[in-house]
Motif scaffolding. Structure first.
Motif, mmCIF file in Angstrom:
data_model
loop_
_atom_site.group_PDB
_atom_site.id
_atom_site.type_symbol
_atom_site.label_atom_id
_atom_site.label_comp_id
_atom_site.label_asym_id
_atom_site.label_seq_id
_atom_site.Cartn_x
_atom_site.Cartn_y
_atom_site.Cartn_z
ATOM 1 N N VAL A 27 -67.529 -151.896 32.192
ATOM 2 C CA VAL A 27 -68.815 -152.300 31.986
ATOM 3 C C VAL A 27 -69.759 -151.175 31.906
ATOM 4 O O VAL A 27 -70.929 -151.252 32.121
ATOM 5 N N ASP A 28 -68.998 -149.827 31.900
ATOM 6 C CA ASP A 28 -69.707 -148.615 31.560
ATOM 7 C C ASP A 28 -70.614 -148.502 30.202
ATOM 8 O O ASP A 28 -71.784 -147.954 30.312
ATOM 9 N N ASP A 29 -69.934 -149.143 29.304
ATOM 10 C CA ASP A 29 -70.834 -149.205 28.157
ATOM 11 C C ASP A 29 -72.185 -150.108 28.049
ATOM 12 O O ASP A 29 -72.880 -149.950 27.116
ATOM 13 N N TRP A 30 -72.270 -151.030 29.093
ATOM 14 C CA TRP A 30 -73.346 -152.031 29.248
ATOM 15 C C TRP A 30 -74.269 -151.323 30.186
ATOM 16 O O TRP A 30 -75.249 -151.828 30.273
ATOM 17 N N GLY A 31 -74.288 -149.898 30.626
ATOM 18 C CA GLY A 31 -75.257 -149.307 31.629
ATOM 19 C C GLY A 31 -75.572 -150.082 32.766
ATOM 20 O O GLY A 31 -76.601 -149.999 33.428
ATOM 21 N N ILE A 32 -74.094 -150.298 33.216
ATOM 22 C CA ILE A 32 -74.259 -151.176 34.593
ATOM 23 C C ILE A 32 -73.336 -150.043 35.684
ATOM 24 O O ILE A 32 -72.248 -149.750 35.196
ATOM 25 N N ASP A 33 -73.548 -150.311 36.893
ATOM 26 C CA ASP A 33 -72.721 -149.418 37.906
ATOM 27 C C ASP A 33 -72.536 -150.637 38.980
ATOM 28 O O ASP A 33 -73.253 -151.359 39.638
ATOM 29 N N VAL A 34 -71.174 -150.951 38.984
ATOM 30 C CA VAL A 34 -70.619 -151.846 40.146
ATOM 31 C C VAL A 34 -70.367 -150.996 41.356
ATOM 32 O O VAL A 34 -69.837 -150.211 41.406
ATOM 33 N N THR A 35 -71.375 -151.512 42.340
ATOM 34 C CA THR A 35 -71.511 -150.890 43.659
ATOM 35 C C THR A 35 -70.560 -151.330 44.407
ATOM 36 O O THR A 35 -69.943 -150.653 45.316
ATOM 37 N N ARG A 36 -70.099 -152.577 44.406
ATOM 38 C CA ARG A 36 -69.141 -153.283 45.284
ATOM 39 C C ARG A 36 -68.550 -154.129 44.772
ATOM 40 O O ARG A 36 -68.951 -154.980 43.948
ATOM 41 N N ALA A 37 -66.942 -154.321 45.179
ATOM 42 C CA ALA A 37 -66.319 -155.736 44.824
ATOM 43 C C ALA A 37 -65.659 -156.203 45.675
ATOM 44 O O ALA A 37 -64.980 -155.085 46.494
ATOM 45 N N GLU A 38 -65.591 -157.365 46.094
ATOM 46 C CA GLU A 38 -64.834 -157.845 47.452
ATOM 47 C C GLU A 38 -64.191 -159.018 47.226
ATOM 48 O O GLU A 38 -64.294 -159.747 46.271
ATOM 49 N N ILE A 39 -62.780 -159.029 47.646
ATOM 50 C CA ILE A 39 -61.953 -160.184 47.569
ATOM 51 C C ILE A 39 -62.319 -160.851 49.103
ATOM 52 O O ILE A 39 -61.879 -160.365 50.200
ATOM 53 N N LEU A 40 -62.876 -161.995 48.862
ATOM 54 C CA LEU A 40 -63.321 -162.801 50.203
ATOM 55 C C LEU A 40 -62.111 -163.632 50.491
ATOM 56 O O LEU A 40 -62.090 -163.925 51.905
ATOM 57 N N ASP A 41 -61.306 -164.276 49.700
ATOM 58 C CA ASP A 41 -60.105 -164.985 50.339
ATOM 59 C C ASP A 41 -59.035 -165.032 49.338
ATOM 60 O O ASP A 41 -59.498 -165.008 48.044
ATOM 61 N N VAL A 42 -57.827 -165.191 49.883
ATOM 62 C CA VAL A 42 -56.628 -165.206 48.881
ATOM 63 C C VAL A 42 -55.903 -166.697 49.561
ATOM 64 O O VAL A 42 -55.368 -166.795 50.835
ATOM 65 N N ASP A 43 -56.258 -167.634 48.856
ATOM 66 C CA ASP A 43 -55.620 -168.922 49.258
ATOM 67 C C ASP A 43 -54.199 -169.311 48.523
ATOM 68 O O ASP A 43 -54.064 -169.200 47.393
#
Length: 296
Positions: free
Chosen positions: A158-174
């Motif tokens: 997403v760098d070309d979209w001018g966005i910074d991803v601050t956090r990514a979380e995996i909430l659950d693995v079912d």
């Protein structure tokens, strides 16, 4: 005042009023106050001209227009679920959540139509790809590493979209029910195996301890027999040295002494008892007493 003069004065007043209204309108259109949490994208003749930051900004009235008001606050995408297949062919359902901020609004508004949907699609593809490289056990145990990898790949995407991803979380693995049942059976089997191993190790340890105890007892008995043998050897040596030093008389004296001690022991017995002694033994005891008297 004539009618013509009144009309002329009225026309002049209207002109001044119009000029004042135009001036206010120019100031209003040319002065832009941007809130702290936003940035304005300015277009001139339909093309990107500049981006206004927070505070007071001036633009050219009627030529420059505010095309987009973009919030620069951190945003959270709605939690999303996507199916993925691990390297060992286990179907899992992964729930993810992503936080991001817009750093360059001009890229965001002109390069992507729906930024939330685009990020969600990108995250889903990356999650499926990364989980496909891992076994189920690795997905469960290396979740932090997986989150870091997903965040890195999403930021690059997403760098070309001018966005910074601050956090990514995996909430659950079912897991599906069949996989859960299989894992439960495996877990029970592993617990039974560990219990058997623990019991076997305990029995082995008990046998080792028993063997150590028997070995220790044998060593102590051997030491006792060795001490007894040493004592007997010492006594024999003493007798041998006495015979060597004093001749046969010393040996006869030791024998007589033993005979007297044996007779004394018989006489000290408890209860009423009769001791029958052969005649030659009585004669030997007499000789022993005579020798003892002679020694004294």
């Amino acid at each position: 005042m004539t009618e013509d003069q009144l009309l002329s004065l009225l026309a002049n007043n209207i002109l001044w009023i119009l000029l004042a209204v135009f001036a206010v309108l120019v100031i209003f259109r040319g002065l832009k106050i941007v809130p702290q949490s936003e940035q304005y994208v300015i277009e001139r003749f339909g093309r990107l001209h500049k981006v206004l930051g927070p505070g007071i900004n001036l633009i050219v009235p009627f030529l420059d227009v505010v095309a987009h008001r973009v919030s620069i606050l951190e945003r959270q995408l709605p939690s999303a679920n996507q199916d993925a297949i691990t390297r060992d062919n286990v179907l899992v359902k992964v729930e993810t959540s992503v936080f991001y901020r817009i750093l360059q609004p001009e890229k965001t508004v002109y390069r992507i139509r729906d930024v939330d949907e685009a990020i969600a699609t990108t995250v889903a593809g990356i999650v499926r790809a990364e989980i496909g490289r891992m076994d189920l056990d690795e997905v469960q145990s290396n979740r932090d590493e997986l989150i870091g990898t997903i965040k890195k790949w999403v930021k690059d995407a997403v760098d070309d979209w001018g966005i910074d991803v601050t956090r990514a979380e995996i909430l659950d693995v079912d897991l599906d029910q069949a996989t859960r049942d299989a894992m439960l059976q495996q877990l029970n089997a592993e617990r039974a195996r560990r219990a058997s191993v623990t019991e076997a190790e305990g029995q082995k340890r008990a046998i080792e301890l028993q063997a150590d105890g028997e070995l220790y007892a044998a060593e102590q008995a051997a030491k006792a027999r060795r001490v007894e043998a040493d004592a007997e050897a010492y006594a024999t040596g003493v007798v041998a040295r006495a015979i060597a030093d004093n001749g046969l008389e010393a040996a006869q004296y030791q024998v007589a002494l033993k005979q007297v001690e044996a007779l004394n022991a018989l006489g000290q017995g408890t209860g009423s008892q009769t001791v029958i002694v052969p005649a030659h033994a009585v004669e030997a005891f007499g000789n022993a007493f005579n020798m003892l008297k002679g020694r004294s």
